[in-house]
Write a protein that holds these residues in place. Structure first.
Motif, short mmCIF file in Angstrom:
data_model
loop_
_atom_site.label_atom_id
_atom_site.label_comp_id
_atom_site.label_asym_id
_atom_site.label_seq_id
_atom_site.Cartn_x
_atom_site.Cartn_y
_atom_site.Cartn_z
N ILE A 3 43.73 27.32 38.34
CA ILE A 3 42.41 27.09 38.91
C ILE A 3 42.51 27.24 40.43
O ILE A 3 43.29 26.53 41.07
N ASP A 62 42.96 32.01 36.62
CA ASP A 62 42.09 32.15 35.46
C ASP A 62 40.63 31.91 35.82
O ASP A 62 39.73 32.55 35.26
N VAL A 63 40.39 30.97 36.71
CA VAL A 63 39.04 30.63 37.14
C VAL A 63 39.05 30.30 38.64
O VAL A 63 40.09 29.98 39.20
N ILE A 97 36.73 37.28 37.25
CA ILE A 97 37.15 35.89 37.25
C ILE A 97 35.90 35.01 37.23
O ILE A 97 35.01 35.17 38.06
N GLU A 98 35.84 34.09 36.28
CA GLU A 98 34.71 33.17 36.19
C GLU A 98 34.69 32.27 37.42
O GLU A 98 35.73 31.78 37.86
N SER A 100 32.85 28.84 39.11
CA SER A 100 32.02 27.64 38.97
C SER A 100 31.77 27.09 40.37
O SER A 100 32.65 27.15 41.22
N HIS A 151 36.93 20.93 39.32
CA HIS A 151 36.75 21.86 38.20
C HIS A 151 37.62 21.46 37.02
O HIS A 151 37.16 21.47 35.87
#
Length: 165
Positions: A3, A62-63, A97-98, A100, A151
């Motif tokens: 993350i 990953d995010v 890449i996601e 948030s 996150h």
């Protein structure tokens, strides 16, 4: 899961990469990118973009978690932070890449448990949660790690791309 938390800014952009393995959070790397104030804004944004692209190429998170734009009285700061966020979102989109986004209130609540926590409280909890020997400096770096922690703590409450309340 890796993350990447990012605290957007054009003078200083903090970043913090953590690994979530079950309930355990571990620091991977953290620091900040700085741009010279005497450079024109397009050059500063290019520097940030290139630094972020190199980082993403090396670590492949990953995010990504990014602080939402918090707008108060200083419109100039809000605009430059918005430009830095554009660089971040573009880099993430190019690599699928996601991303948030979290408000400062959400980050404080997730890390400290109190929405009006001050910088010192956030830094203390970041250090404790990640078992760091020293408090991350500058503040932007500690904030980026806090965003990544937020996150990680929020992941279990996400449903269909939104937050479960």
């Amino acid at each position: 899961m890796l993350i990447l938390g990012i605290d957007p800014g054009t003078a200083i952009m903090g970043y913090g990469l953590i690994e979530k393995n079950g309930q355990k959070l571990s620091p991977v790397t953290y620091s900040c990118w700085r741009t010279p104030s005497d450079l024109p804004m397009p050059d500063r944004l290019r520097m940030l973009y290139e630094s972020l692209e190199d980082f993403l190429g090396e670590y492949s998170p990953d995010v990504m978690a990014v602080e939402e734009l918090f707008f108060n009285r200083n419109t100039t700061t809000a605009i430059t932070v918005g430009q830095a966020r554009g660089v971040i979102l573009l880099s993430a989109a190019r690599r699928n890449i996601e991303v948030s986004e979290y408000t400062p209130l959400q980050v404080k609540q997730a890390v400290v448990g109190y929405g009006k926590a001050d910088k010192k409280q956030i830094q203390y909890m970041v250090k404790a949660i990640l078992s760091l020997q020293e408090t991350p400096k500058p503040d932007d770096t500690a904030d980026a790690l806090a965003i990544a922690i937020c996150h990680a703590h929020s992941m279990g409450r996400r449903i269909n791309g939104g937050m479960f309340k």
